[in-house]
Motif scaffolding. Structure first.
Motif, PDB file in Angstrom:
ATOM      1  N   GLU A 214       0.816  -1.210   0.000  1.00  0.00           N
ATOM      2  CA  GLU A 214       0.000   0.000   0.000  1.00  0.00           C
ATOM      3  C   GLU A 214       0.851   1.263   0.000  1.00  0.00           C
ATOM      4  O   GLU A 214       0.574   2.225   0.699  1.00  0.00           O
ATOM      5  CB  GLU A 214      -0.966  -0.008   1.195  1.00  0.00           C
ATOM      6  N   SER A 215       1.900   1.225  -0.818  1.00  0.00           N
ATOM      7  CA  SER A 215       2.771   2.389  -0.930  1.00  0.00           C
ATOM      8  C   SER A 215       2.479   3.208  -2.176  1.00  0.00           C
ATOM      9  O   SER A 215       2.939   4.341  -2.295  1.00  0.00           O
ATOM     10  CB  SER A 215       4.232   1.934  -0.974  1.00  0.00           C
ATOM     11  N   GLY A 216       1.743   2.634  -3.114  1.00  0.00           N
ATOM     12  CA  GLY A 216       1.460   3.331  -4.353  1.00  0.00           C
ATOM     13  C   GLY A 216       0.506   2.536  -5.216  1.00  0.00           C
ATOM     14  O   GLY A 216       0.130   1.406  -4.877  1.00  0.00           O
ATOM     15  N   PRO A 217       0.118   3.092  -6.362  1.00  0.00           N
ATOM     16  CA  PRO A 217      -0.895   2.436  -7.195  1.00  0.00           C
ATOM     17  C   PRO A 217      -0.393   1.203  -7.939  1.00  0.00           C
ATOM     18  O   PRO A 217      -1.195   0.445  -8.474  1.00  0.00           O
ATOM     19  CB  PRO A 217      -1.293   3.536  -8.193  1.00  0.00           C
ATOM     20  N   TYR A 218       0.926   0.991  -7.994  1.00  0.00           N
ATOM     21  CA  TYR A 218       1.453  -0.105  -8.794  1.00  0.00           C
ATOM     22  C   TYR A 218       2.251  -1.096  -7.951  1.00  0.00           C
ATOM     23  O   TYR A 218       3.175  -1.739  -8.449  1.00  0.00           O
ATOM     24  CB  TYR A 218       2.329   0.450  -9.925  1.00  0.00           C
ATOM     25  N   ASP A 219       1.896  -1.234  -6.689  1.00  0.00           N
ATOM     26  CA  ASP A 219       2.619  -2.150  -5.802  1.00  0.00           C
ATOM     27  C   ASP A 219       2.604  -3.571  -6.349  1.00  0.00           C
ATOM     28  O   ASP A 219       1.540  -4.124  -6.653  1.00  0.00           O
ATOM     29  CB  ASP A 219       1.981  -2.149  -4.409  1.00  0.00           C
ATOM     30  N   ALA A 268      10.164  -6.217 -13.846  1.00  0.00           N
ATOM     31  CA  ALA A 268       8.994  -6.209 -14.733  1.00  0.00           C
ATOM     32  C   ALA A 268       8.235  -4.899 -14.604  1.00  0.00           C
ATOM     33  O   ALA A 268       7.647  -4.410 -15.575  1.00  0.00           O
ATOM     34  CB  ALA A 268       8.074  -7.390 -14.402  1.00  0.00           C
ATOM     35  N   THR A 269       8.237  -4.305 -13.415  1.00  0.00           N
ATOM     36  CA  THR A 269       7.619  -3.000 -13.200  1.00  0.00           C
ATOM     37  C   THR A 269       8.575  -1.874 -13.541  1.00  0.00           C
ATOM     38  O   THR A 269       8.193  -0.865 -14.138  1.00  0.00           O
ATOM     39  CB  THR A 269       7.172  -2.858 -11.733  1.00  0.00           C
ATOM     40  N   ARG A 284       5.043   7.969 -19.438  1.00  0.00           N
ATOM     41  CA  ARG A 284       3.891   8.109 -20.326  1.00  0.00           C
ATOM     42  C   ARG A 284       3.063   6.840 -20.210  1.00  0.00           C
ATOM     43  O   ARG A 284       3.240   5.887 -20.979  1.00  0.00           O
ATOM     44  CB  ARG A 284       4.337   8.368 -21.765  1.00  0.00           C
ATOM     45  N   ARG A 285       2.167   6.845 -19.245  1.00  0.00           N
ATOM     46  CA  ARG A 285       1.379   5.656 -18.924  1.00  0.00           C
ATOM     47  C   ARG A 285       0.029   5.672 -19.642  1.00  0.00           C
ATOM     48  O   ARG A 285      -0.576   6.724 -19.860  1.00  0.00           O
ATOM     49  CB  ARG A 285       1.130   5.571 -17.418  1.00  0.00           C
ATOM     50  N   GLY A 286      -0.433   4.473 -19.946  1.00  0.00           N
ATOM     51  CA  GLY A 286      -1.762   4.358 -20.524  1.00  0.00           C
ATOM     52  C   GLY A 286      -2.840   4.739 -19.525  1.00  0.00           C
ATOM     53  O   GLY A 286      -2.675   4.572 -18.314  1.00  0.00           O
ATOM     54  N   PRO A 349      -4.543  -1.447 -12.786  1.00  0.00           N
ATOM     55  CA  PRO A 349      -3.740  -0.225 -12.968  1.00  0.00           C
ATOM     56  C   PRO A 349      -2.346  -0.505 -13.504  1.00  0.00           C
ATOM     57  O   PRO A 349      -1.837   0.244 -14.347  1.00  0.00           O
ATOM     58  CB  PRO A 349      -3.687   0.380 -11.558  1.00  0.00           C
ATOM     59  N   ARG A 350      -1.706  -1.592 -13.041  1.00  0.00           N
ATOM     60  CA  ARG A 350      -0.363  -1.911 -13.514  1.00  0.00           C
ATOM     61  C   ARG A 350      -0.381  -2.292 -14.992  1.00  0.00           C
ATOM     62  O   ARG A 350       0.484  -1.873 -15.771  1.00  0.00           O
ATOM     63  CB  ARG A 350       0.228  -3.064 -12.705  1.00  0.00           C
ATOM     64  N   ILE A 351      -1.387  -3.095 -15.385  1.00  0.00           N
ATOM     65  CA  ILE A 351      -1.453  -3.556 -16.773  1.00  0.00           C
ATOM     66  C   ILE A 351      -1.722  -2.376 -17.709  1.00  0.00           C
ATOM     67  O   ILE A 351      -1.085  -2.236 -18.760  1.00  0.00           O
ATOM     68  CB  ILE A 351      -2.539  -4.631 -16.935  1.00  0.00           C
ATOM     69  N   VAL A 352      -2.673  -1.530 -17.334  1.00  0.00           N
ATOM     70  CA  VAL A 352      -3.017  -0.376 -18.174  1.00  0.00           C
ATOM     71  C   VAL A 352      -1.837   0.584 -18.266  1.00  0.00           C
ATOM     72  O   VAL A 352      -1.500   1.081 -19.346  1.00  0.00           O
ATOM     73  CB  VAL A 352      -4.256   0.342 -17.616  1.00  0.00           C
ATOM     74  N   ALA A 353      -1.198   0.854 -17.124  1.00  0.00           N
ATOM     75  CA  ALA A 353      -0.085   1.806 -17.110  1.00  0.00           C
ATOM     76  C   ALA A 353       1.069   1.353 -17.982  1.00  0.00           C
ATOM     77  O   ALA A 353       1.786   2.182 -18.563  1.00  0.00           O
ATOM     78  CB  ALA A 353       0.393   2.024 -15.678  1.00  0.00           C
ATOM     79  N   ALA A 354       1.261   0.046 -18.087  1.00  0.00           N
ATOM     80  CA  ALA A 354       2.369  -0.489 -18.881  1.00  0.00           C
ATOM     81  C   ALA A 354       2.049  -0.558 -20.368  1.00  0.00           C
ATOM     82  O   ALA A 354       2.921  -0.894 -21.176  1.00  0.00           O
ATOM     83  CB  ALA A 354       2.744  -1.881 -18.365  1.00  0.00           C
ATOM     84  N   THR A 355       0.814  -0.241 -20.743  1.00  0.00           N
ATOM     85  CA  THR A 355       0.398  -0.297 -22.145  1.00  0.00           C
ATOM     86  C   THR A 355       0.671   1.043 -22.815  1.00  0.00           C
ATOM     87  O   THR A 355       0.365   2.093 -22.243  1.00  0.00           O
ATOM     88  CB  THR A 355      -1.096  -0.643 -22.245  1.00  0.00           C
ATOM     89  N   PRO A 356       1.256   1.060 -24.006  1.00  0.00           N
ATOM     90  CA  PRO A 356       1.605   2.326 -24.664  1.00  0.00           C
ATOM     91  C   PRO A 356       0.397   3.232 -24.881  1.00  0.00           C
ATOM     92  O   PRO A 356      -0.706   2.769 -25.209  1.00  0.00           O
ATOM     93  CB  PRO A 356       2.191   1.872 -26.006  1.00  0.00           C
ATOM     94  N   VAL A 357       0.620   4.519 -24.693  1.00  0.00           N
ATOM     95  CA  VAL A 357      -0.410   5.521 -24.947  1.00  0.00           C
ATOM     96  C   VAL A 357      -0.778   5.493 -26.429  1.00  0.00           C
ATOM     97  O   VAL A 357       0.084   5.395 -27.305  1.00  0.00           O
ATOM     98  CB  VAL A 357       0.105   6.921 -24.560  1.00  0.00           C
ATOM     99  N   GLY A 358      -2.076   5.533 -26.710  1.00  0.00           N
ATOM    100  CA  GLY A 358      -2.541   5.537 -28.094  1.00  0.00           C
ATOM    101  C   GLY A 358      -2.757   4.168 -28.700  1.00  0.00           C
ATOM    102  O   GLY A 358      -3.271   4.058 -29.816  1.00  0.00           O
TER     103      GLY A 358
END
Length: 500
Positions: A214-219, A268-269, A284-286, A349-358
């Motif tokens: 619980e330190s951040g959104p991508y723990d 991986a993160t 630049r996160r998705g 959140p981790r999966i979406v953030a790792a996906t390229p914008v656009g």
């Protein structure tokens, strides 16, 4: 990071701390004898780690970060908190001394890092450098190189630095490995700068993967029992092939020292974040544009979700977000994103953030028990961090009547009720005026002033609608009812209540 104590960075005059309140203080253990059964296999570690340590040590560095803050005025005498004379003393000193310059205040921190590119690229933790305006990288041979910040990311606690190496003395770099291949029980070594002592090697195993502190959104931390202490932050966690599979970031400790529970950001993160920081100087996160919550067994049953609790339940859709344009709705459950199973809400959140914008990806959702595929083109998260869920647009309620259901006293949304509970004009539904303290609703923290917006994924506008919908759900043989509940400000969540 409120959840755990960082392994920073020794700070002067104090160092930053992170704790897990529910667990800190609970780790007091007694050493007792352990019987070994005849014939039991005893795990043996590698005969020596010296060759591995020698292979990678030159790439591990110490980080010295200094922050100089200009201060003005005189330091007031120390007064008891809340003293009535505080304003008097401040006024007296200001009038007498004026706004006189004072010597700059300087704070220092010591941490660790590692070189990933011989051209001079160094990785460490964001909290090691903080807002420092003077950063030095100290090599294993004692050389000191001035560093500049390439980019940093507070959400994953990663920073990338650049130094200019001597032309006649090239730097040693270490590769990033695949943290997803690591299993609990695999051997690892940590190298860093604990308590400012310089390069120190400790060994242990991977204790667990996918830890959420619980330190951040991508723990998604690797837990290890390799000794990690203050000053190890930013240092590498190596596998037995000399590859970095984690960045040592935090410890769980009631004493401030290692108790065998340390956490590292998995590569991986970290790897995509490092690459973005090197390329753009920022992340630049998705961005999908939904607000989500977890799915428990009761909620899964109420939703008719086959296979039990899984996925991420959409509790809000941003009006300007990609999800809205793609047809996502409140109540949809995302179970697969871009071919990756979403096992719980923390995965998404981790999966979406790792996906390229656009990028346009396929998203599998479950709506009223039926799977649907919804292609969506992702936006960029950083441009929309403060975006709010869509305002609810529901029909006006019927005349104010009061009914009782599920341990709740319910009322229509009259002007008087709206004023009584300070409910915003845009919020529509049925108001909870009382909660039976012995009911399941009380256990789920429904309270007076909450507004029931939907029952069983259908809008309700009066207490009669609520009771009628509950009766329908019971006739369908369902054991629970899914409620969409809003607070007075319009923020919604799903609550599953048992009907038995």
């Amino acid at each position: 990071m409120p959840a755990a104590e960082t392994a920073p960075a020794r700070r002067s005059p104090a160092f930053a701390k992170r704790r897990l309140p529910a667990l800190a203080g609970a780790f007091l253990a007694l050493s007792v004898g352990t019987a070994i059964l005849p014939g039991a296999a005893i795990a043996k570690g590698p005969a020596s780690l010296a060759d591995l340590a020698e292979q990678v040590t030159d790439a591990v560095v110490n980080i010295s970060a200094s922050t100089t803050v200009e201060t003005r005025g005189r330091t007031l005498p120390q007064l008891p908190p809340g003293t009535p004379f505080e304003d008097l003393f401040e006024d007296f000193f200001n009038r007498r001394q004026g706004d006189q310059p004072r010597a700059p205040r300087r704070s220092n921190s010591l941490g660790s890092g590692f070189i990933i590119d011989a051209s001079g690229i160094v990785v460490t933790n964001n909290h090691v450098i903080g807002d420092a305006n003077d950063i030095q990288v100290i090599l294993h041979d004692g050389r000191k190189l001035k560093a500049e910040i390439v980019g940093k990311d507070s959400k994953t606690d990663i920073a990338v630095l650049r130094v200019k190496p001597d032309t006649d003395r090239p730097l040693k770099a270490v590769p990033l490995g695949d943290s997803d291949k690591m299993r609990p029980g695999d051997w690892v070594i940590a190298i860093g700068n604990p308590f400012g002592l310089g390069g120190s090697v400790s060994a242990g195993i991977v204790s667990a993967r996918g830890r959420n502190i619980e330190s951040g959104p991508y723990d998604n931390y690797i837990q290890t029992d390799a000794a990690i202490n203050k000053g190890n932050s930013g240092g590498p966690l190596f596998n037995m092939d000399g590859e970095v599979i984690g960045i040592n970031t935090a410890i769980l400790s009631p004493t401030g020292g290692s108790v065998g529970i340390g956490f590292a950001v998995p590569t991986a993160t970290a790897a995509p974040v490092i690459e973005q920081l090197r390329q753009y100087g920022e992340t630049r996160r998705g961005w999908l544009g939904v607000r989500i919550q977890n799915v428990d067994d009761t909620t899964a049953e109420a939703l008719g979700l086959k296979g039990g609790a899984r996925g991420a339940l959409i509790a809000g859709v941003d009006e300007k977000g990609p999800a809205k344009a793609a047809g996502f709705e409140v109540g949809d459950v995302i179970v697969k994103f871009n071919g990756i199973d979403v096992k719980s809400s923390s995965d998404l959140p981790r999966i979406v953030a790792a996906t390229p914008v656009g990028k346009t990806v396929d998203v599998i959702t479950v709506r009223k028990g039926q799977e649907q595929n919804r292609p969506v083109t992702l936006g960029r998260l950083e441009d929309n961090d403060k975006a709010q869920p869509a305002a609810l647009n529901r029909p006006q309620p019927e005349a104010d009547v009061t009914r009782q259901a599920l341990g709740l006293n319910l009322s229509g949304l009259s002007d008087e009720v709206r004023r009584r509970f300070n409910i915003k004009d845009g919020v529509k539904g049925v108001v909870v005026t009382r909660v039976d303290p012995n009911s399941t609703a009380a256990d789920k923290r429904i309270q007076p002033g909450d507004i029931i917006v939907e029952v069983g994924q259908e809008p309700v506008n009066s207490p009669t609608d609520v009771t009628r919908r509950i009766d329908q759900i019971k006739k369908e043989g369902r054991k629970s009812a899914l409620l969409l509940v809003s607070n007075a400000q319009g923020e919604v969540r799903f609550v599953a209540l048992s009907l038995e």
